[in-house]
Write an enzyme that holds these catalytic residues in place. Structure first.
Site, PDB file in Angstrom:
ATOM      1  N   GLU A   1      -5.164   1.440   2.515  1.00 19.60           N
ATOM      2  CA  GLU A   1      -4.938   0.443   3.563  1.00 19.60           C
ATOM      3  C   GLU A   1      -5.089   1.043   4.945  1.00 19.60           C
ATOM      4  O   GLU A   1      -5.617   0.395   5.863  1.00 19.60           O
ATOM      5  CB  GLU A   1      -3.545  -0.165   3.398  1.00 19.60           C
ATOM      6  CG  GLU A   1      -3.307  -1.431   4.224  1.00 19.60           C
ATOM      7  CD  GLU A   1      -2.819  -1.161   5.643  1.00 19.60           C
ATOM      8  OE1 GLU A   1      -2.857  -2.081   6.482  1.00 19.60           O
ATOM      9  OE2 GLU A   1      -2.407  -0.010   5.927  1.00 19.60           O
ATOM     10  N   GLU A   2      -4.623   2.277   5.112  1.00 24.12           N
ATOM     11  CA  GLU A   2      -4.718   2.921   6.422  1.00 24.12           C
ATOM     12  C   GLU A   2      -6.134   3.415   6.712  1.00 24.12           C
ATOM     13  O   GLU A   2      -6.391   3.985   7.774  1.00 24.12           O
ATOM     14  CB  GLU A   2      -3.728   4.091   6.510  1.00 24.12           C
ATOM     15  CG  GLU A   2      -2.273   3.726   6.244  1.00 24.12           C
ATOM     16  CD  GLU A   2      -1.660   2.856   7.329  1.00 24.12           C
ATOM     17  OE1 GLU A   2      -2.373   2.481   8.279  1.00 24.12           O
ATOM     18  OE2 GLU A   2      -0.464   2.538   7.221  1.00 24.12           O
TER      19      GLU A   2
ATOM     20  N   ASP B   1       6.357   1.683   6.448  1.00 25.13           N
ATOM     21  CA  ASP B   1       4.946   1.305   6.324  1.00 25.13           C
ATOM     22  C   ASP B   1       4.257   2.187   5.278  1.00 25.13           C
ATOM     23  O   ASP B   1       3.691   3.206   5.603  1.00 25.13           O
ATOM     24  CB  ASP B   1       4.252   1.457   7.680  1.00 25.13           C
ATOM     25  CG  ASP B   1       2.803   1.004   7.660  1.00 25.13           C
ATOM     26  OD1 ASP B   1       2.428   0.220   6.777  1.00 25.13           O
ATOM     27  OD2 ASP B   1       2.039   1.469   8.531  1.00 25.13           O
TER      28      ASP B   1
ATOM     29  N   HIS C   1       0.841  -1.206   0.000  1.00 27.28           N
ATOM     30  CA  HIS C   1       0.000   0.000   0.000  1.00 27.28           C
ATOM     31  C   HIS C   1       0.870   1.248   0.000  1.00 27.28           C
ATOM     32  O   HIS C   1       1.912   1.298   0.657  1.00 27.28           O
ATOM     33  CB  HIS C   1      -0.976   0.010   1.186  1.00 27.28           C
ATOM     34  CG  HIS C   1      -0.356   0.111   2.533  1.00 27.28           C
ATOM     35  ND1 HIS C   1      -0.121   1.317   3.173  1.00 27.28           N
ATOM     36  CD2 HIS C   1       0.108  -0.842   3.394  1.00 27.28           C
ATOM     37  CE1 HIS C   1       0.428   1.103   4.358  1.00 27.28           C
ATOM     38  NE2 HIS C   1       0.583  -0.201   4.522  1.00 27.28           N
TER      39      HIS C   1
ATOM     40  N   HIS D   1       3.382   4.071  12.171  1.00 27.48           N
ATOM     41  CA  HIS D   1       2.242   4.823  12.711  1.00 27.48           C
ATOM     42  C   HIS D   1       2.666   5.830  13.776  1.00 27.48           C
ATOM     43  O   HIS D   1       1.835   6.621  14.220  1.00 27.48           O
ATOM     44  CB  HIS D   1       1.149   3.917  13.296  1.00 27.48           C
ATOM     45  CG  HIS D   1       0.414   3.111  12.273  1.00 27.48           C
ATOM     46  ND1 HIS D   1      -0.867   2.646  12.478  1.00 27.48           N
ATOM     47  CD2 HIS D   1       0.758   2.683  11.048  1.00 27.48           C
ATOM     48  CE1 HIS D   1      -1.261   1.958  11.419  1.00 27.48           C
ATOM     49  NE2 HIS D   1      -0.275   1.968  10.536  1.00 27.48           N
TER      50      HIS D   1
ATOM     51  N   ASP E   1       4.372  -6.152   4.837  1.00 23.95           N
ATOM     52  CA  ASP E   1       3.707  -5.050   5.531  1.00 23.95           C
ATOM     53  C   ASP E   1       3.641  -5.356   7.029  1.00 23.95           C
ATOM     54  O   ASP E   1       2.664  -5.058   7.692  1.00 23.95           O
ATOM     55  CB  ASP E   1       2.301  -4.840   4.953  1.00 23.95           C
ATOM     56  CG  ASP E   1       1.629  -3.576   5.480  1.00 23.95           C
ATOM     57  OD1 ASP E   1       2.353  -2.656   5.925  1.00 23.95           O
ATOM     58  OD2 ASP E   1       0.378  -3.502   5.455  1.00 23.95           O
TER      59      ASP E   1
ATOM     60  N   ASP F   1      -0.419   4.405   0.677  1.00 23.63           N
ATOM     61  CA  ASP F   1      -0.919   5.456   1.565  1.00 23.63           C
ATOM     62  C   ASP F   1      -0.253   5.320   2.928  1.00 23.63           C
ATOM     63  O   ASP F   1       0.340   4.285   3.247  1.00 23.63           O
ATOM     64  CB  ASP F   1      -2.445   5.403   1.698  1.00 23.63           C
ATOM     65  CG  ASP F   1      -2.933   4.106   2.351  1.00 23.63           C
ATOM     66  OD1 ASP F   1      -2.398   3.039   2.023  1.00 23.63           O
ATOM     67  OD2 ASP F   1      -3.864   4.170   3.184  1.00 23.63           O
TER      68      ASP F   1
END
Length: 486
Positions: free
Chosen positions: A169-170, A135, A100, A452, A202, A102
């Site tokens: 994805e987020e 990520d 991903h 994150h 991931d 994003d």
């Protein structure tokens, strides 16, 4: 026996480290925050950049528009899927790669030491710091590095490759699940037709020392319980000890959910999972993990046990219940001495196999309603379980995982730990159930990367050696013999 990997492949990765890091810096610069509607144009620009990068290394791409984010408002469009394919040789195995593009939000004032959108190369630690570095932009670019090397060196890829890169994805992978389900139904006309194995990068090592392969993920069920009483907030001086207070009732309910040792107080939910036998426990005891690793990750000595195997099982193979927050009550600075008219508690349960989301949700609802009845209040309770995702567990004996083990040993000179992860990646289960293939989780980053979080990073060595790992895995799965169907 290890596969023969052209030695010039690894040398190319080393020799072109500067180019690859510069490309990662380009990717990090896109503020592709899918959860922020104002950043949606940045997410789309990131997709366009990625599409171009894939084409430059020989991938034939298709941009799939997923439509509006909301049925009620078509002004905000979902970011597109970027599908890619390279290699159409029927005698070769075909591997599907997911990632991903994003990322999570990031602002320097949140506690970043540097601008999160400018990749910072720390000269002392060799960390590459920036939002999305681990990520999941770093791993996506790891695959690009593999393709770049083969194209530049004139090497044939050992397998056919398919790519599926998303930009939500987020934000719960909105639009992707339905695409996978619909596409899989097309049979021979499906984009996924002919895929033998799948690889996702991931996730992360458990620590900063030992590589791992992940063969399981917990699922999740989210809950919101609301206690409502008066029609408006009341003055506590006039109505305290006069009325049933919603906050008091809610606090009582919250105290009935989970014990200080982490055990879920709903026996029906706990009983859905059998305890480990001796052989399974030995697997956790063999994993390279310490109480010190937990202390470093949390910044405090707050583990529920001093037994590292118990800590790992708490994270990986047992369900857990976490309280996340309260809505409706004053939370700002100072005191607002009111009796809130309505308050809600949000909590979730991370579930494991063989727990089923609907059965867990039903059991929790029955339990909460039963405990609420014991309070003897005149307030009203409402209860909902808005989001559910199943747990996922696959067979690590499959030759897809065995190939990744050999690749890891070749690159890191160390056998990988076999782990189950405490978090949830719902799209993994969607791919596995609809494509009927073995899905491998092959992490590039370390356990201290801070995905994150502030100061997210990927170590320079993990970015480069991880790129070699991805390429070596392709040679290993290509040479694997007598592979059963996934």
């Amino acid at each position: 026996m290890a596969a023969e990997v052209p030695p010039e492949f690894s040398k190319f990765i080393d020799d072109n480290a500067r180019t690859f890091i510069d490309r990662l810096a380009e990717a990090v610069a896109f503020r592709s925050v899918s959860s922020d509607p104002e950043r949606r144009p940045d997410v789309v620009r990131m997709s366009e950049w990625l599409d171009d990068q894939l084409q430059r290394v020989g991938v034939s791409t298709t941009v799939v528009e997923l439509g509006p984010e909301s049925d009620e408002d078509d002004s905000l469009r979902l970011p597109p899927l970027i599908l890619g394919r390279i290699g159409e040789e029927p005698e070769k195995k075909t591997v599907l790669v997911y990632g991903h593009y994003d990322v999570q939000p990031a602002n320097k004032e949140d506690g970043w030491n540097t601008d999160p959108w400018v990749l910072y190369e720390d000269p002392d630690t060799e960390r590459l710091i920036g939002r999305g570095s681990t990520d999941d932009k770093g791993p996506i670019l790891g695959w690009l590095n593999v393709l770049d090397a083969h194209k530049s060196l004139g090497l044939q890829l050992p397998v056919n490759l398919r790519f599926c890169f998303e930009g939500m994805e987020e934000s719960a992978s909105q639009g992707l699940d339905q695409f996978i389900i619909d596409e899989a139904k097309k049979g021979e006309q499906s984009y996924f037709n002919g895929v033998d194995y799948m690889c996702i990068s991931d996730n992360y090592w458990l620590n900063a020392r030992t590589p791992c392969l992940t063969y399981g993920l917990r699922g999740i069920v989210t809950f919101k319980m609301t206690v409502t009483g008066p029609t408006r907030d009341l003055h506590s001086g006039m109505f305290g000890r006069v009325v049933h207070e919603p906050m008091t009732d809610l606090a009582i309910l919250m105290s009935k959910l989970v014990a200080p040792d982490g055990k879920i107080l709903m026996q029906e939910v706990e009983d859905m999972v059998d305890p480990p036998d001796d052989d399974e426990r030995k697997m956790y005891e063999a994993i390279d993990y310490t109480v010190g690793d937990l202390d470093e990750a949390t910044g405090a000595h707050i583990g529920l046990s001093d037994d590292h195997a118990e800590l790992l099982m708490g994270r990986m193979r047992y369900p857990s219940l976490s309280l996340h927050g309260i809505e409706g009550a004053p939370s700002g600075p100072g005191f607002k001495t009111v009796i809130p008219a309505s308050v809600s508690c949000k909590f979730s349960i991370r579930i494991v196999n063989p727990q089923e989301p609907d059965k867990v949700a039903d059991a929790v609802k029955r339990y909460v309603e039963g405990e609420f009845a014991k309070i003897g209040t005149r307030n009203k309770l409402s209860f909902e379980a808005p989001d559910k995702a199943s747990a996922w567990l696959t067979d690590w004996h499959n030759c897809n995982y065995q190939a990744a083990m050999r690749a890891t040993e070749a690159i890191y000179n160390h056998s990988p730990d076999l782990t189950r992860e405490g978090g949830s990646i719902p799209v993994v289960l969607t791919f596995a159930e609809n494509l009927h293939v073995n899905v491998l989780l092959l992490p590039m980053g370390r356990g201290d990367d801070g995905a994150h979080s502030t100061n997210e990073k990927i170590d320079r060595s993990n970015f480069l050696e991880g790129s070699k790992l991805l390429g070596t895995y392709l040679y290993e799965i290509a040479s694997a013999q007598d592979c059963p169907d996934a």
